[in-house]
Scaffold this motif. Structure first.
Motif, PDB file in Angstrom:
ATOM      1  N   ILE A 425       0.837  -1.212   0.000  1.00  0.00           N
ATOM      2  CA  ILE A 425       0.000   0.000   0.000  1.00  0.00           C
ATOM      3  C   ILE A 425       0.869   1.258   0.000  1.00  0.00           C
ATOM      4  O   ILE A 425       0.551   2.252  -0.673  1.00  0.00           O
ATOM      5  CB  ILE A 425      -0.942  -0.027   1.217  1.00  0.00           C
ATOM      6  CG1 ILE A 425      -1.930  -1.193   1.078  1.00  0.00           C
ATOM      7  CG2 ILE A 425      -1.701   1.286   1.351  1.00  0.00           C
ATOM      8  CD1 ILE A 425      -2.827  -1.369   2.283  1.00  0.00           C
ATOM      9  N   LYS A 426       1.989   1.246   0.723  1.00  0.00           N
ATOM     10  CA  LYS A 426       2.886   2.398   0.739  1.00  0.00           C
ATOM     11  C   LYS A 426       3.476   2.653  -0.648  1.00  0.00           C
ATOM     12  O   LYS A 426       3.529   3.800  -1.122  1.00  0.00           O
ATOM     13  CB  LYS A 426       3.995   2.158   1.758  1.00  0.00           C
ATOM     14  CG  LYS A 426       5.005   3.290   1.821  1.00  0.00           C
ATOM     15  CD  LYS A 426       6.105   2.950   2.821  1.00  0.00           C
ATOM     16  CE  LYS A 426       7.165   4.045   2.814  1.00  0.00           C
ATOM     17  NZ  LYS A 426       8.275   3.717   3.752  1.00  0.00           N
ATOM     18  N   ASP A 427       3.912   1.603  -1.336  1.00  0.00           N
ATOM     19  CA  ASP A 427       4.440   1.764  -2.701  1.00  0.00           C
ATOM     20  C   ASP A 427       3.366   2.277  -3.652  1.00  0.00           C
ATOM     21  O   ASP A 427       3.637   3.094  -4.546  1.00  0.00           O
ATOM     22  CB  ASP A 427       4.994   0.434  -3.205  1.00  0.00           C
ATOM     23  CG  ASP A 427       6.247   0.020  -2.445  1.00  0.00           C
ATOM     24  OD1 ASP A 427       6.799   0.881  -1.735  1.00  0.00           O
ATOM     25  OD2 ASP A 427       6.656  -1.148  -2.561  1.00  0.00           O
ATOM     26  N   LYS A 438      11.237   2.589  -3.389  1.00  0.00           N
ATOM     27  CA  LYS A 438      12.493   1.869  -3.182  1.00  0.00           C
ATOM     28  C   LYS A 438      12.353   0.754  -2.152  1.00  0.00           C
ATOM     29  O   LYS A 438      13.347   0.243  -1.661  1.00  0.00           O
ATOM     30  CB  LYS A 438      13.575   2.843  -2.719  1.00  0.00           C
ATOM     31  CG  LYS A 438      13.882   3.940  -3.728  1.00  0.00           C
ATOM     32  CD  LYS A 438      14.990   4.839  -3.224  1.00  0.00           C
ATOM     33  CE  LYS A 438      15.293   5.940  -4.234  1.00  0.00           C
ATOM     34  NZ  LYS A 438      16.368   6.838  -3.758  1.00  0.00           N
ATOM     35  N   SER A 439      11.137   0.386  -1.816  1.00  0.00           N
ATOM     36  CA  SER A 439      10.934  -0.643  -0.810  1.00  0.00           C
ATOM     37  C   SER A 439      11.216  -2.017  -1.408  1.00  0.00           C
ATOM     38  O   SER A 439      10.957  -2.275  -2.593  1.00  0.00           O
ATOM     39  CB  SER A 439       9.504  -0.598  -0.266  1.00  0.00           C
ATOM     40  OG  SER A 439       9.229   0.678   0.279  1.00  0.00           O
ATOM     41  N   ARG A 440      11.730  -2.893  -0.604  1.00  0.00           N
ATOM     42  CA  ARG A 440      12.021  -4.262  -1.013  1.00  0.00           C
ATOM     43  C   ARG A 440      11.142  -5.210  -0.214  1.00  0.00           C
ATOM     44  O   ARG A 440      11.050  -5.109   1.011  1.00  0.00           O
ATOM     45  CB  ARG A 440      13.487  -4.594  -0.775  1.00  0.00           C
ATOM     46  CG  ARG A 440      14.453  -3.784  -1.611  1.00  0.00           C
ATOM     47  CD  ARG A 440      15.887  -4.176  -1.327  1.00  0.00           C
ATOM     48  NE  ARG A 440      16.094  -5.584  -1.615  1.00  0.00           N
ATOM     49  CZ  ARG A 440      17.250  -6.205  -1.408  1.00  0.00           C
ATOM     50  NH1 ARG A 440      18.259  -5.545  -0.888  1.00  0.00           N
ATOM     51  NH2 ARG A 440      17.382  -7.484  -1.690  1.00  0.00           N
ATOM     52  N   LEU A 441      10.497  -6.113  -0.931  1.00  0.00           N
ATOM     53  CA  LEU A 441       9.648  -7.084  -0.270  1.00  0.00           C
ATOM     54  C   LEU A 441      10.492  -8.103   0.484  1.00  0.00           C
ATOM     55  O   LEU A 441      11.642  -8.354   0.120  1.00  0.00           O
ATOM     56  CB  LEU A 441       8.763  -7.788  -1.303  1.00  0.00           C
ATOM     57  CG  LEU A 441       7.725  -6.891  -2.000  1.00  0.00           C
ATOM     58  CD1 LEU A 441       7.006  -7.665  -3.079  1.00  0.00           C
ATOM     59  CD2 LEU A 441       6.725  -6.312  -0.993  1.00  0.00           C
ATOM     60  N   PRO A 442       9.956  -8.688   1.556  1.00  0.00           N
ATOM     61  CA  PRO A 442      10.738  -9.682   2.326  1.00  0.00           C
ATOM     62  C   PRO A 442      11.117 -10.879   1.476  1.00  0.00           C
ATOM     63  O   PRO A 442      10.502 -11.181   0.438  1.00  0.00           O
ATOM     64  CB  PRO A 442       9.775 -10.055   3.465  1.00  0.00           C
ATOM     65  CG  PRO A 442       8.820  -8.912   3.563  1.00  0.00           C
ATOM     66  CD  PRO A 442       8.661  -8.369   2.185  1.00  0.00           C
TER      67      PRO A 442
END
Length: 468
Positions: A425-427, A438-442
């Motif tokens: 949701i943030k992305d 720039k978020s990376r998924l676990p």
């Protein structure tokens, strides 16, 4: 009044205030050094009587003509200082003698009296023999230059240098033969008070260290003579392949494969190399010691097999997330298990599941409207039992009923689901505002889980359909 504190020789009436010799057998008999050395006898005093030297510490050793007026106590402190601090440390020697003497005065007095004076001429020989032996020689000496002269650097690329841990400007490796050889001499020191046994022990340590250096250099020479580094890197096989002519080289008139013309149109392009992750680079660094036991090709195959193992383990974990009752596709289960027997077993499970579902529907129709409320309560109890696997985990109370069903079907803990949901949701909000995400998924989120969660969030209205 100034003469009351002075002492005089009883024989020659000379001033003996600074230095006199007192008789221990007779009373009030004090002689000067000249009369005492001549054996003067006065009254009952005889020359063989015992004596005591009375030193005020203010007389001079070199006579009144010596420069600076150095007393006997200062001379003694100077000799102690030259023995303790060594020749040349004039500041420390001046501090040891006393505050009244400067380093320049100490140096001038010692050089003039003890080196260039009569004492120095009598004690120091004119020619001092050279006791230093030159052991450096081209071959055979313990300090031969051949042991320290580096060989010409190897002609290898930067990536190959990093793989070998090779430093071309020093002709050294990160891990040399007998890496701890320098510890033999790192703590050695030459002291003037060493006895013969300690000296021989230190020589033995140096000899052991030199032998280790020779063995290290011999191994490097063997690696150069037999081209072991290109053999490890697989360059010798590549050169042999280049020497072989290509199938269409004679027809095209281009020469051997990989020549100046690019190898012809019939050459097969090499397979693109996959990108090595950070974890693989760290693992390669830890297992670099295995390079000495296998060739370069075997080393690369070893890491490729480890990469395939990681992929298979990820696939197995993905299949383990699905409960047995979810395997309703007989063809897929047959391919996973491999074999017609497994496919028939999966088809039988599918048929048994269909029969059980038909029986449940028939039972619900027979109960009728009057027992609909009781059936609803039993259905709620069934839901509570369905979530028994995750209801005791943290974050379960934050999920809705649909999210509980999703987490239970995906075998995913509530905290992990909430983490993935927050990141997605943030992305999505950042993309709508034009901000690159720039978020990376676990790492535990594979493609199947990501697709299921994206579809669920899209259907629930959390994100738009074009974003998913």
């Amino acid at each position: 009044m100034a003469d009351l504190g002075k002492k005089y020789c009883v024989n020659c009436l000379a001033d003996v205030t600074n230095l006199r010799l007192r008789c221990t057998d007779c009373q009030d008999i004090e002689l000067c050094p000249e009369c005492f050395s001549a054996g003067a006898e006065i009254g009952n005093h005889r020359r063989w009587h015992g004596y005591q030297q009375v030193d005020g510490g203010r007389f001079t050793l070199w006579g009144p003509e010596a420069e600076g007026g150095w007393t006997s106590r200062e001379e003694q402190s100077l000799l102690d200082a030259i023995e303790q601090y060594g020749f040349g440390n004039w500041e420390d020697m001046a501090a040891h003698v006393g505050a009244s003497r400067t380093p320049q005065e100490v140096m001038d007095h010692y050089v003039n009296m003890y080196i260039h004076g009569n004492l120095g001429k009598a004690c120091i020989p004119d020619s001092i023999p050279n006791r230093v032996t030159d052991h450096t020689c081209p071959s055979g000496g313990p300090l031969s230059p051949s042991l320290t002269t580096p060989l010409p650097p190897l002609d290898i690329s930067v990536a190959e240098q990093q793989q070998l841990g090779y430093m071309p400007l020093r002709d050294d490796y990160e891990i040399e033969y007998d890496q701890d050889a320098e510890k033999l001499i790192s703590g050695l020191s030459v002291n003037y008070d060493d006895d013969d046994v300690e000296i021989e022990m230190k020589r033995a340590h140096v000899d052991m260290y030199v032998r280790k250096l020779r063995e290290r250099q011999r191994r490097k020479n063997i690696a150069r003579d037999y081209n072991l580094v290109p053999a490890f890197l697989g360059k010798d096989k590549k050169e042999k392949e280049k020497e072989k002519p290509a199938p269409g080289a004679e027809r095209a008139g281009r020469g051997p494969l990989g020549g100046g013309g690019g190898g012809g149109s019939s050459s097969v392009p090499p397979a693109p190399k996959r990108k090595i992750t950070k974890e693989e680079r760290e693992q390669r660094a830890k297992l670099r010691a295995l390079c000495q036991f296998m060739a370069h090709r075997e080393f690369e195959e070893f890491f490729e097999n480890m990469h395939k193992e990681r992929i298979l383990r990820a696939k197995v974990r993905e299949l383990q997330r699905y409960p047995p009752q979810r395997h309703h596709q007989a063809g897929r289960v047959g391919r996973v298990r491999g074999g017609a027997a497994q496919a028939r077993e999966a088809q039988g499970e599918q048929e048994r599941g269909a029969v059980q579902a038909w029986r449940r529907r028939r039972g619900r129709r027979r109960r009728g409207r009057r027992r609909r409320g009781r059936g609803r309560r039993r259905q709620e109890e069934g839901k509570d039992g369905e979530f028994s696997a995750i209801e005791n985990l943290s974050g379960f109370e934050l999920l809705s009923d649909r999210e509980k069903v999703l987490c239970n079907s995906l075998n995913l803990s509530p905290t992990r689901y909430l983490t993935v949901k927050t990141i997605i949701i943030k992305d999505h909000l950042q993309k709508r505002q034009g901000i690159p995400s720039k978020s990376r998924l676990p790492s535990y989120l594979d493609k199947v889980l990501k697709k299921r969660i994206l579809n669920f969030l899209t259907e629930s209205g959390w994100i738009s359909r074009d974003a998913s």
